[in-house]
Enzyme design. Sequence first.
Site, mmCIF file in Angstrom:
data_model
loop_
_atom_site.group_PDB
_atom_site.id
_atom_site.type_symbol
_atom_site.label_atom_id
_atom_site.label_comp_id
_atom_site.label_asym_id
_atom_site.label_seq_id
_atom_site.Cartn_x
_atom_site.Cartn_y
_atom_site.Cartn_z
ATOM 1 N N ASP A 3 30.676 4.057 -15.807
ATOM 2 C CA ASP A 3 31.890 3.857 -14.977
ATOM 3 C C ASP A 3 33.172 4.032 -15.795
ATOM 4 O O ASP A 3 34.116 4.671 -15.352
ATOM 5 C CB ASP A 3 31.866 2.537 -14.196
ATOM 6 C CG ASP A 3 31.748 1.273 -15.026
ATOM 7 O OD1 ASP A 3 31.544 1.361 -16.252
ATOM 8 O OD2 ASP A 3 31.873 0.169 -14.427
ATOM 9 N N SER A 56 28.519 -11.234 -12.216
ATOM 10 C CA SER A 56 29.032 -12.572 -11.878
ATOM 11 C C SER A 56 30.547 -12.649 -12.078
ATOM 12 O O SER A 56 31.243 -13.323 -11.311
ATOM 13 C CB SER A 56 28.333 -13.649 -12.717
ATOM 14 O OG SER A 56 28.513 -13.392 -14.096
ATOM 15 N N ASP A 101 31.558 -3.106 -10.837
ATOM 16 C CA ASP A 101 31.168 -4.410 -10.286
ATOM 17 C C ASP A 101 32.151 -4.862 -9.208
ATOM 18 O O ASP A 101 31.757 -5.360 -8.149
ATOM 19 C CB ASP A 101 31.116 -5.472 -11.396
ATOM 20 C CG ASP A 101 30.159 -5.090 -12.510
ATOM 21 O OD1 ASP A 101 29.463 -4.067 -12.370
ATOM 22 O OD2 ASP A 101 30.106 -5.808 -13.518
HETATM 23 C C1 GLA Z 1 29.316 -4.363 -16.894
HETATM 24 C C2 GLA Z 1 30.724 -3.875 -16.557
HETATM 25 C C3 GLA Z 1 30.675 -2.628 -15.676
HETATM 26 C C4 GLA Z 1 29.757 -1.560 -16.259
HETATM 27 C C5 GLA Z 1 28.414 -2.162 -16.664
HETATM 28 C C6 GLA Z 1 27.540 -1.177 -17.387
HETATM 29 O O1 GLA Z 1 28.686 -4.817 -15.748
HETATM 30 O O2 GLA Z 1 31.450 -4.882 -15.900
HETATM 31 O O3 GLA Z 1 31.973 -2.126 -15.477
HETATM 32 O O4 GLA Z 1 30.356 -0.906 -17.335
HETATM 33 O O5 GLA Z 1 28.565 -3.309 -17.486
HETATM 34 O O6 GLA Z 1 27.171 -0.147 -16.552
#
Ligand code: GLA
Length: 389
Positions: free
Chosen positions: A35, A125, A170
């Site tokens: 991302d 979370s 997320d």
């Molecule tokens: C965490 C970060 C996300 C992403 C994942 C790995 O969850 O908050 O933005 O980078 O790690 O894919």
Amino acid sequence: MRAGSLIEIFQERFGGQARLLHAPGRVNLIGEHTDYNDGFVMPAAIQLSTLAAVAARPDRRIRVASMNVDGEFAFDLDDRTASPRRVWSDYVQGVALALEQAGYHLRGADVLFQSDVPSGGGLGSSAALEVSAALALLSVAGIQLPLLEIARICQKAENEFVDTRCGIMDQFAACFGRQDHAILLDCRSLVYRHLPLPSSIRMVVCNTMVKHELAAGAYNLRRADCEMGAKILGVPALRDVTPAQLQRRAVELPEQVWRRCRHVVHENARVESAADVLGAGDLGEFGRLMAESHRSLRDDYQVSCRELDLMVELAVGQPGVYGARMTGGGFGGCTVNLVAAPEADNFVLRMSQDYRAATGVEPAIHVCRAMPGGGQWNVPDPDAVILRR
Ligand code: GLA
């Protein structure tokens, strides 16, 4: 315990009639650490979620407490010099400050959170807390914002106030989840598509119970390696590199940077293939791509750990399993497993037994359903804990 009792406890603690908002955790089916490289991800919001009971105050103070941890924190919305205290309430404070900085004038509020998204478990979370906090604070201030703006502000809060340089996956999943669908998101354009999940499969999440709480530094280092790779290759982000281009230019990159790039570039390609094969109903191929993703995260990106590898090894070969991989940032947390629906209950039992036998630790295992994103929590019946929107 859920909605009904949270409102009662709020009343005892803070007084006043609270309203309820919520934001879900997420599982990521494929597309890890892509991302923040402007790449592709495929998360789904899940039924584990964070509830926020909130009521307005007459001043500009925010008081927060949680049913999950002791202690109460307070801060003033007009304190523009606030710095993080390295406690969970930083996520809420960061969101409040980011909303104010974006020009949204909030009201003071009391907020009581309750979450069943395991903290440090790789299920988003932090984003569930941020998005539920944003929805709660906006709601009492009478401000309506597009979900995309909320997702962006929450990510900014985590990047700038909490100092974790996370991507947007997320927060986006917590806002844009849809029942029984995964989300295919292009993290550059933020164009997305909901992909129907076949009713014949279950997403089973297995928690190694290893918390990744101290991993923010390692996460930021991975991101820095990727940025160095993009710079050497002369592109805005690793999203702009194909596997063939990377191979041709491999000698220009330091070994570790090359490994990080190799993961990201191939993982992006895997997400696009995974979307195609999911649409075609080829779950076997989807599972193969998950296995490749896990290997790449373990060997090239180096964000797995012994317990995650073990959980994946235990899953592969169980009846009805199409694929298994670590999910989320890594360094602990959960695996995601695609399992044929009729085998899901037995899978949970066997995984629980096998992991306990190998480690002495009882794993938490959740058969997940893809759920809608956050919003108002409508509870027709306060005891109906499973029903959401
Ligand atoms: C965490 C970060 C996300 C992403 C994942 C790995 O969850 O908050 O933005 O980078 O790690 O894919």
